[in-house]
Scaffold this motif. Structure first.
Motif, PDB file in Angstrom:
ATOM      1  N   GLY A  70       0.813  -1.205   0.000  1.00  0.00           N
ATOM      2  CA  GLY A  70       0.000   0.000   0.000  1.00  0.00           C
ATOM      3  C   GLY A  70       0.840   1.245   0.000  1.00  0.00           C
ATOM      4  N   VAL A  71       1.885   1.259   0.842  1.00  0.00           N
ATOM      5  CA  VAL A  71       2.761   2.415   0.871  1.00  0.00           C
ATOM      6  C   VAL A  71       3.458   2.590  -0.467  1.00  0.00           C
ATOM      7  CG1 VAL A  71       4.863   3.316   1.909  1.00  0.00           C
ATOM      8  CG2 VAL A  71       3.103   2.354   3.364  1.00  0.00           C
ATOM      9  N   ALA A  72       3.909   1.467  -1.054  1.00  0.00           N
ATOM     10  CA  ALA A  72       4.619   1.552  -2.327  1.00  0.00           C
ATOM     11  C   ALA A  72       3.722   2.123  -3.406  1.00  0.00           C
ATOM     12  CB  ALA A  72       5.115   0.175  -2.744  1.00  0.00           C
ATOM     13  N   GLY A  73       2.447   1.810  -3.343  1.00  0.00           N
ATOM     14  CA  GLY A  73       1.563   2.237  -4.410  1.00  0.00           C
ATOM     15  C   GLY A  73       1.151   3.681  -4.334  1.00  0.00           C
ATOM     16  N   CYS A  74       1.185   4.278  -3.108  1.00  0.00           N
ATOM     17  CA  CYS A  74       0.615   5.617  -3.009  1.00  0.00           C
ATOM     18  C   CYS A  74       1.618   6.664  -2.562  1.00  0.00           C
ATOM     19  CB  CYS A  74      -0.576   5.596  -2.049  1.00  0.00           C
ATOM     20  SG  CYS A  74      -0.175   5.115  -0.359  1.00  0.00           S
ATOM     21  N   SER A  75       2.897   6.300  -2.464  1.00  0.00           N
ATOM     22  CA  SER A  75       3.883   7.286  -2.055  1.00  0.00           C
ATOM     23  C   SER A  75       4.016   8.383  -3.096  1.00  0.00           C
ATOM     24  CB  SER A  75       5.250   6.618  -1.859  1.00  0.00           C
ATOM     25  OG  SER A  75       6.230   7.588  -1.630  1.00  0.00           O
ATOM     26  N   ASP A  76       4.081   9.628  -2.612  1.00  0.00           N
ATOM     27  CA  ASP A  76       4.323  10.718  -3.543  1.00  0.00           C
ATOM     28  C   ASP A  76       5.609  11.456  -3.212  1.00  0.00           C
ATOM     29  OD1 ASP A  76       1.966  13.106  -2.021  1.00  0.00           O
ATOM     30  OD2 ASP A  76       3.618  11.940  -1.199  1.00  0.00           O
ATOM     31  N   GLY A  77       6.427  10.854  -2.331  1.00  0.00           N
ATOM     32  CA  GLY A  77       7.706  11.443  -1.985  1.00  0.00           C
ATOM     33  C   GLY A  77       8.830  10.783  -2.748  1.00  0.00           C
ATOM     34  N   GLU A 120       5.821  -3.300 -12.573  1.00  0.00           N
ATOM     35  CA  GLU A 120       5.276  -3.055 -13.923  1.00  0.00           C
ATOM     36  C   GLU A 120       4.080  -2.111 -13.887  1.00  0.00           C
ATOM     37  OE1 GLU A 120       7.289  -7.019 -13.724  1.00  0.00           O
ATOM     38  OE2 GLU A 120       5.806  -5.955 -12.503  1.00  0.00           O
ATOM     39  N   THR A 121       3.380  -2.085 -12.766  1.00  0.00           N
ATOM     40  CA  THR A 121       2.196  -1.224 -12.651  1.00  0.00           C
ATOM     41  C   THR A 121       2.490   0.080 -11.928  1.00  0.00           C
ATOM     42  OG1 THR A 121       1.566  -2.414 -10.636  1.00  0.00           O
ATOM     43  CG2 THR A 121       0.618  -3.180 -12.719  1.00  0.00           C
ATOM     44  N   GLY A 122       3.761   0.334 -11.619  1.00  0.00           N
ATOM     45  CA  GLY A 122       4.141   1.616 -11.035  1.00  0.00           C
ATOM     46  C   GLY A 122       4.208   1.669  -9.526  1.00  0.00           C
ATOM     47  N   ASN A 180       7.956 -11.520 -13.083  1.00  0.00           N
ATOM     48  CA  ASN A 180       7.092 -10.365 -12.857  1.00  0.00           C
ATOM     49  C   ASN A 180       7.411  -9.759 -11.496  1.00  0.00           C
ATOM     50  OD1 ASN A 180       4.315  -9.324 -11.609  1.00  0.00           O
ATOM     51  ND2 ASN A 180       4.268  -9.009 -13.828  1.00  0.00           N
ATOM     52  N   LEU A 181       7.734  -8.479 -11.465  1.00  0.00           N
ATOM     53  CA  LEU A 181       8.152  -7.823 -10.223  1.00  0.00           C
ATOM     54  C   LEU A 181       7.022  -7.752  -9.200  1.00  0.00           C
ATOM     55  CD1 LEU A 181      10.161  -4.923 -11.881  1.00  0.00           C
ATOM     56  CD2 LEU A 181      11.150  -6.868 -10.662  1.00  0.00           C
ATOM     57  N   ALA A 182       5.816  -7.487  -9.658  1.00  0.00           N
ATOM     58  CA  ALA A 182       4.680  -7.411  -8.737  1.00  0.00           C
ATOM     59  C   ALA A 182       4.434  -8.768  -8.078  1.00  0.00           C
ATOM     60  CB  ALA A 182       3.435  -6.937  -9.473  1.00  0.00           C
TER      61      ALA A 182
END
Length: 578
Positions: free
Chosen positions: A17-24, A350-352, A410-412
């Motif tokens: 979750g943190v990886a997906g929404c970090s903006d820093g 792959e999905t950012g 696959n990285l995810a």
């Protein structure tokens, strides 16, 4: 579903979750620890100094040593000078060899045990040192006790410590031990928990008293062991010395695999992913970084002291020439700039989704050590860890192919599997490898223990940005200042634990002991370049223009070594931490 499984799933969700929404700049932000009052409100205990004891000889020691679930296999008398450090003879001591918890695995049918050696000086200083080893462990390295940095001039054994070294519960350097569920847990944290009371008990038997003060330290995975011990075994050690800590090792490994994919996509020779970022191109970028960042500390000396300021000053798109039709080492292609820039900003799936931390731009990119981690370990060492030690379920070791796993995987999926658990592997790798609540070290702090962490800013596998983020979180959890019990020192230019264009020779252990037992908090640590003739061995990465004996102060974060404006630029005395 049992509680261990639930914890593993919660940990995986938290990381993803943190990886997906970090903006820093970086993905990881630990759970908030309870904020402690300012240091002045609760003065911390001051631990007393250790006092030594003597053991006349090793004679008869084997018959006196015993501990539950432990077999002593040999006790050897080691004469003075048999072991040397930087050419200097180490004093006479006893070598105790043994195993703990020998068993047969229900998963792979192999025999496992926690192998160890404990070295006991005849003239003992009253201290115990747990040598936390690196890599995937698997061997009982000589129990010397590292003091920090490269080319050490001393070690804990020479200083009179009793020192233990262990294989962390499996024999051999390969990752196949990950098939055994208990071997995973021993490697992650349980071996330290089992060995520590055993070693202290044997020391008590040998000298008639337990250690007055206990220390644990190591670099790389040894730094990870140390950080895990600070969180899990805060009551067992008084001083913690963590170097280049890979405290989020499974995530760093997946990020390095992501790098291998990027470099493979940029390679001019499909047989060599290093052709995606050649030595000439890496030197080009290092020089461009120095051009923008070297003088930020007041001296153009080949060292980037302020990596935070450099992040703002250097831009790979703007400050490195862009190639036209041909890559010739004097430019980077547009695709290289995008791919390499994204890796330094922080590898993603792959999905950012962010996998791991960013890396600082620094001067050590052109070294062989940097290349080895990025282009070789990413296809072998990291893949074995991800596929066999940390994934649930693990890959089949009989058919596992590291390079294929890295370049086609696959990285995810890798990220999800290191966060998973099941009925056999009841703790996920994000549970057994990482320190629980890494920014909550209140138990350590309140008993008067101390922690000293250092990290090279050109480390290619574990990012000093990740350790910086951890320390910032620790500061935040302690009223904005953790310096009364934990200090973090960045080592400009140093690669993974040693090497790079750096002053990488220093003794952090002596500084830690002075802090723990004497209340002398380290305001700086003097580090030396290892030029030709250095007793600890020359560092081949030193630039030709440097003095062979250059010194610099390593400064406690957030301070930076800054040139005073006058004085010999080769001397630490010409710099101040500010």
């Amino acid at each position: 579903m049992n509680m261990q499984q639930m914890r593993g799933i919660v940990a995986a969700i938290a990381v993803l979750g943190v990886a997906g929404c970090s903006d820093g700049d970086d993905a990881w932000q630990p759970p908030a620890a309870p904020a402690s009052p300012p240091p002045s409100a609760h003065p911390l205990p001051q631990l007393s100094p250790a006092t030594g004891a003597a053991m006349p000889s090793c004679d008869g020691l084997a018959a006196r040593l015993s501990y539950p679930d432990t077999t002593i296999t040999a006790v050897n008398a080691i004469a003075a000078g048999t072991v040397k450090v930087a050419g200097k003879p180490v004093a006479a001591h006893c070598q105790v060899l043994g195993q703990m918890f020998r068993r047969t695995s229900p998963q792979d049918g192999k025999v496992y045990a926690i192998g160890f050696e404990l070295r006991l000086p005849l003239a003992w200083n009253g201290r115990f040192f747990y040598q936390a080893n690196g890599g995937t462990d698997g061997s009982v390295a000589t129990a010397l006790g590292p003091v920090g940095g490269g080319g050490p001039l001393d070690n804990a054994l020479d200083q009179g410590f009793a020192v233990i070294s262990a294989d962390a519960g499996h024999a051999g350097p390969g990752p196949d031990f990950g098939i055994d569920a208990q071997a995973r847990l021993d490697y992650g944290y349980q071996a330290v928990g089992k060995l520590t009371p055993m070693a202290k008990a044997l020391i008590r038997t040998a000298y008639g008293k337990a250690p007055d003060r206990s220390y644990i330290g190591g670099c790389s995975n040894g730094g990870r062991h140390t950080m895990v011990a600070a969180a899990r075994y805060a009551d067992q050690y008084d001083g913690y010395l963590a170097g280049n800590p890979g405290f989020r090792l499974p995530l760093a490994a997946i990020a390095n695999i992501a790098g291998a994919k990027t470099y493979a996509s940029l390679a001019t020779d499909p047989r060599d992913i290093g052709t995606g970022f050649t030595q000439a191109e890496r030197a080009l970028v290092s020089n461009a970084v120095l051009g923008k960042c070297d003088a930020l500390d007041g001296a153009a000396d080949g060292l980037v002291q302020d990596t935070q300021a450099c992040r703002k000053a250097f831009d790979i798109e703007r400050d490195v020439p862009t190639c036209g039709a041909t890559r010739d080492g004097s430019c980077l292609s547009a695709a290289q700039k995008r791919g390499i820039g994204a890796l330094f900003a922080g590898a993603t799936t792959e999905t950012g989704s962010r996998i791991y931390a960013s890396f600082p731009w620094d001067a050590g990119l052109a070294t062989g050590g940097w290349a080895s981690w990025k282009f070789n370990a990413s296809l072998t060492l990291d893949t074995g860890g991800v596929g066999l030690i940390w994934s649930v379920p693990p890959e089949d070791p009989a058919t596992f192919d590291g390079p294929v796993f890295a370049l086609n995987g696959n990285l995810a999926t890798m990220l999800a599997r290191v966060g998973s658990a099941n009925g056999v592997y009841t703790e996920s790798a994000l549970s057994f490898m990482l320190p629980p609540e890494p920014a909550n070290l209140d138990r350590l702090k309140r008993r008067g223990a101390k922690m000293l962490v250092y990290h090279g800013t050109s480390d290619p596998i574990f990012s000093s940005d990740d350790t910086t983020n951890w320390y910032e979180a620790l500061r935040a959890a302690n009223g904005g200042d953790a310096a009364d019990f934990a200090r973090f020192f960045r080592v400009p230019g140093m690669n993974h634990c040693a090497g790079g264009p750096a002053t990488d020779q220093f003794d952090a252990l002596t500084a830690l002991v002075a802090w723990v037992e004497g209340g002398q908090a380290p305001a700086s640590i003097v580090a030396t370049a290892r030029g030709p003739g250095n007793a600890g061995g020359a560092n081949a990465d030193l630039p030709a223009g440097w003095s062979a004996a250059r010194t610099r102060p390593l400064c406690p974060y957030p301070k930076v070594a800054t040139y005073k404006g006058s004085g010999d630029v080769e001397q630490a005395a010409s710099f101040v931490c500010q």
